[in-house]
Design an enzyme around this catalytic site. Structure first.
Site, PDB file in Angstrom:
ATOM      1  N   HIS A  49       0.541  -2.825  -3.250  1.00 18.33           N
ATOM      2  CA  HIS A  49       0.150  -4.029  -2.519  1.00 18.33           C
ATOM      3  C   HIS A  49      -1.298  -3.877  -2.036  1.00 18.33           C
ATOM      4  O   HIS A  49      -1.880  -2.797  -2.125  1.00 18.33           O
ATOM      5  CB  HIS A  49       1.064  -4.260  -1.311  1.00 18.33           C
ATOM      6  CG  HIS A  49       1.159  -3.092  -0.368  1.00 18.33           C
ATOM      7  ND1 HIS A  49       0.134  -2.720   0.460  1.00 18.33           N
ATOM      8  CD2 HIS A  49       2.155  -2.207  -0.152  1.00 18.33           C
ATOM      9  CE1 HIS A  49       0.515  -1.662   1.151  1.00 18.33           C
ATOM     10  NE2 HIS A  49       1.732  -1.322   0.797  1.00 18.33           N
TER      11      HIS A  49
HETATM   12  P1  TYD Z   1       5.518  -0.881   3.148  1.00 19.42           P
HETATM   13  O1  TYD Z   1       4.193  -1.007   3.781  1.00 19.42           O
HETATM   14  O2  TYD Z   1       5.942  -1.927   2.168  1.00 19.42           O
HETATM   15  O3  TYD Z   1       5.658   0.565   2.476  1.00 19.42           O
HETATM   16  P2  TYD Z   1       4.808   1.203   1.273  1.00 19.42           P
HETATM   17  O4  TYD Z   1       3.556   0.425   1.142  1.00 19.42           O
HETATM   18  O5  TYD Z   1       4.579   2.605   1.674  1.00 19.42           O
HETATM   19  O6  TYD Z   1       5.692   1.167   0.074  1.00 19.42           O
HETATM   20  O7  TYD Z   1       6.611  -0.755   4.301  1.00 19.42           O
HETATM   21  C1  TYD Z   1       7.976  -0.461   4.026  1.00 19.42           C
HETATM   22  C2  TYD Z   1       8.823  -1.138   5.094  1.00 19.42           C
HETATM   23  O8  TYD Z   1       8.496  -0.626   6.374  1.00 19.42           O
HETATM   24  C3  TYD Z   1       8.628  -2.657   5.156  1.00 19.42           C
HETATM   25  O9  TYD Z   1       9.892  -3.243   5.326  1.00 19.42           O
HETATM   26  C4  TYD Z   1       7.816  -2.879   6.399  1.00 19.42           C
HETATM   27  C5  TYD Z   1       8.115  -1.672   7.268  1.00 19.42           C
HETATM   28  N1  TYD Z   1       6.939  -1.260   8.071  1.00 19.42           N
HETATM   29  C6  TYD Z   1       6.914  -1.512   9.432  1.00 19.42           C
HETATM   30  O10 TYD Z   1       7.857  -2.091  10.008  1.00 19.42           O
HETATM   31  N2  TYD Z   1       5.829  -1.104  10.153  1.00 19.42           N
HETATM   32  C7  TYD Z   1       4.769  -0.475   9.577  1.00 19.42           C
HETATM   33  O11 TYD Z   1       3.781  -0.114  10.279  1.00 19.42           O
HETATM   34  C8  TYD Z   1       4.793  -0.226   8.157  1.00 19.42           C
HETATM   35  C9  TYD Z   1       3.642   0.435   7.453  1.00 19.42           C
HETATM   36  C10 TYD Z   1       5.909  -0.631   7.455  1.00 19.42           C
END
Ligand code: TYD
Length: 133
Positions: free
Chosen positions: A50
């Site tokens: 992303h």
């Molecule tokens: P995401 O940023 O999509 O993970 P990655 O990019 O590492 O694959 O986040 C995964 C899940 O965690 C998503 O449901 C959102 C949640 N999240 C939070 O609640 N707070 C945060 O600060 C972050 C980074 C993620």
């Protein structure tokens, strides 16, 4: 890639154990709103995939190693993070994923904004369109 850079952090060598630190605005150009960390990643897993509309991040491999793959829509670049005394500055509007996590690796991330799902672009084609406009 514009705004992306590896930043060396201070390393205080000491026979009792080394120490490193980072300071907002000195080592990365934003104020910290949030930190999070990624750990216990099973072998072969990929995180990310992303970009953010406005969030900027500074990523450190506090333990172990992993690769951060960045793309600005034109070129793609892989940064292997494997030391706790440097970090990777990832500006907003850069597509990224993280892969090749070693056993027991710990990715520590400092972020410029509070968590906001609306700040994510999770579709690469939508990301490309934002870059072309
Ligand atoms: P995401 O940023 O999509 O993970 P990655 O990019 O590492 O694959 O986040 C995964 C899940 O965690 C998503 O449901 C959102 C949640 N999240 C939070 O609640 N707070 C945060 O600060 C972050 C980074 C993620």
């Amino acid at each position: 890639m514009q705004g992306v850079r590896l930043v060396n952090l201070p390393k205080i060598l000491d026979e009792r154990g080394n120490l490193s630190f980072m300071e907002e605005k000195n080592h990365f150009p934003f104020e910290i709103k949030r930190t999070y960390w990624i750990y216990d990643v099973p072998g072969g897993e990929v995180r990310g995939g992303h970009s953010y509309i406005s969030n900027q991040e500074f990523i450190i491999a506090l333990s172990g190693s992993f690769d951060v793959v960045l793309s600005d829509g034109k070129e793609s670049k892989t940064f292997s993070l494997n030391r706790s005394y440097y970090g990777l500055l990832v500006p907003n509007n850069v597509w990224r994923h993280m892969e090749n996590f070693s056993t027991n690796s710990l990715a520590f991330v400092v972020a410029s904004t509070d968590f906001n799902e609306d700040d994510y672009v999770r579709d690469y084609n939508v990301f490309l369109k934002t870059k072309n406009n």
